[in-house]
Design a protein around this motif. Sequence first.
Motif, mmCIF file in Angstrom:
data_model
loop_
_atom_site.group_PDB
_atom_site.id
_atom_site.type_symbol
_atom_site.label_atom_id
_atom_site.label_comp_id
_atom_site.label_asym_id
_atom_site.label_seq_id
_atom_site.Cartn_x
_atom_site.Cartn_y
_atom_site.Cartn_z
ATOM 1 N N THR A 147 0.808 -1.211 0.000
ATOM 2 C CA THR A 147 0.000 0.000 0.000
ATOM 3 C C THR A 147 0.846 1.267 0.000
ATOM 4 N N HIS A 148 2.020 1.201 0.617
ATOM 5 C CA HIS A 148 2.912 2.356 0.629
ATOM 6 C C HIS A 148 4.257 1.946 1.220
ATOM 7 N N ASN A 214 -15.235 -5.331 -4.809
ATOM 8 C CA ASN A 214 -16.102 -4.194 -4.473
ATOM 9 C C ASN A 214 -16.667 -4.308 -3.062
ATOM 10 N N ARG A 215 -15.926 -4.999 -2.176
ATOM 11 C CA ARG A 215 -16.382 -5.182 -0.796
ATOM 12 C C ARG A 215 -15.296 -4.872 0.220
ATOM 13 N N PHE A 216 -14.073 -5.257 -0.086
ATOM 14 C CA PHE A 216 -12.973 -5.131 0.865
ATOM 15 C C PHE A 216 -12.001 -4.057 0.376
ATOM 16 N N LEU A 217 -11.812 -3.014 1.176
ATOM 17 C CA LEU A 217 -10.869 -1.967 0.818
ATOM 18 C C LEU A 217 -9.686 -2.024 1.780
ATOM 19 N N PHE A 218 -8.534 -2.401 1.247
ATOM 20 C CA PHE A 218 -7.293 -2.425 2.010
ATOM 21 C C PHE A 218 -6.661 -1.043 1.875
ATOM 22 N N THR A 219 -6.476 -0.351 2.992
ATOM 23 C CA THR A 219 -6.205 1.080 2.932
ATOM 24 C C THR A 219 -4.823 1.507 3.419
ATOM 25 N N GLY A 220 -4.007 0.585 3.902
ATOM 26 C CA GLY A 220 -2.714 1.000 4.423
ATOM 27 C C GLY A 220 -2.882 2.013 5.535
ATOM 28 N N PHE A 257 -17.812 -0.181 -1.111
ATOM 29 C CA PHE A 257 -17.099 -1.165 -0.300
ATOM 30 C C PHE A 257 -17.764 -1.258 1.065
ATOM 31 N N GLU A 258 -17.568 -2.411 1.702
ATOM 32 C CA GLU A 258 -18.182 -2.688 3.003
ATOM 33 C C GLU A 258 -17.157 -2.774 4.127
ATOM 34 N N TRP A 259 -15.943 -3.146 3.777
ATOM 35 C CA TRP A 259 -14.883 -3.326 4.774
ATOM 36 C C TRP A 259 -13.807 -2.267 4.576
ATOM 37 N N VAL A 260 -13.320 -1.704 5.667
ATOM 38 C CA VAL A 260 -12.061 -0.966 5.677
ATOM 39 C C VAL A 260 -11.073 -1.795 6.475
ATOM 40 N N LEU A 261 -9.996 -2.191 5.810
ATOM 41 C CA LEU A 261 -8.956 -3.025 6.408
ATOM 42 C C LEU A 261 -7.657 -2.228 6.375
ATOM 43 N N ALA A 262 -7.314 -1.650 7.513
ATOM 44 C CA ALA A 262 -6.249 -0.659 7.591
ATOM 45 C C ALA A 262 -4.942 -1.254 8.091
ATOM 46 N N GLY A 263 -3.854 -0.596 7.724
ATOM 47 C CA GLY A 263 -2.555 -0.957 8.270
ATOM 48 C C GLY A 263 -2.447 -0.568 9.734
ATOM 49 N N HIS A 264 -2.848 0.655 10.038
ATOM 50 C CA HIS A 264 -2.915 1.130 11.415
ATOM 51 C C HIS A 264 -4.327 1.633 11.677
ATOM 52 N N GLY A 265 -4.840 1.340 12.851
ATOM 53 C CA GLY A 265 -6.222 1.669 13.166
ATOM 54 C C GLY A 265 -7.106 0.448 13.003
#
Length: 293
Positions: A147-148, A214-220, A257-265
């Motif tokens: 992601t970064h 279109n459901r899971f957003l991996f956001t870093g 999207f339905e999920w936010v899957l974060a690196g931190h948080g």
Amino acid sequence: MADPKNRLVSNVAGNFYVDATCINCDTCRQLAPSSFEEFGEFSAVRHQPEGERQIHQAYQALLACPVGSIGTEQGDKGALHAAMASFPLLLEDGVFFCGFNAKKSFGANSFFVEHPAGNWLIDSPRYVKHLVEAFEQRGGIACIFLTHEDDVADADKYARHFGATRIIHSGDAEAVPDAERILEGLDAVLLAPDFLAIPVPGHTAGSMALLYKNRFLFTGDHLWWDAAQQRLGAPQRLVWRKRVLVDSIQKLLNYPFEWVLAGHGDRIRLTSDEMNRQLQALVERRQITPVLS
């Protein structure tokens, strides 16, 4: 290993404790929120875990801690082995939280997607035997989406072991100069069926999100769930360009999207409509906040 001699005074008395090596990365509070809490610059045990579920979560936190700052006065090998066996931790629909967070990424979360056309790793956990074997049993890793630049961790080791393609944006490519695939520009890119890369510069020049099915957003480190305030959050410091960050948040309104899957948080699942409302509210908050750069 945690050292009982360095046990933080903010821990309540009892078996589990956090020592002074804690980097306050939030991993333990995500996995075992009933037991761990933030106290100043550290996490500590707020309540000693009670019952099988809480004890299981506390051992998951112990294993996931990137610096080994969680310890027990009297260990339970059975509970520890059960916690280890739970990683990678299934969230939904073949999407897993890896655990074993890496110090190299300041304890960032990473995720694994089991897919019939090839499995994906999103950011990198520590390179540990347990995860290597777990990924092997599920068919290996075809692609590693980064992601970064901050959350690369042990991606190179996983790539070598599995022959995986590492994917990063050119804005952050110095972190992985030999990556097999380097993306350019600001347009979304369909990397494979079900996998859409969305450049979201702001936190770093090359930050990207990955939208799966279109459901899971991996956001870093671009977007996360703020459990304390029950709303979406985004960086306000350690930001490359604040104006660009707001534009990148607004860009995500174009995607369901339905999920936010974060690196931190924290991670969160909401309905697509509620997620859109939460995202719009975050954009509005940032637009009325003075932006200096």
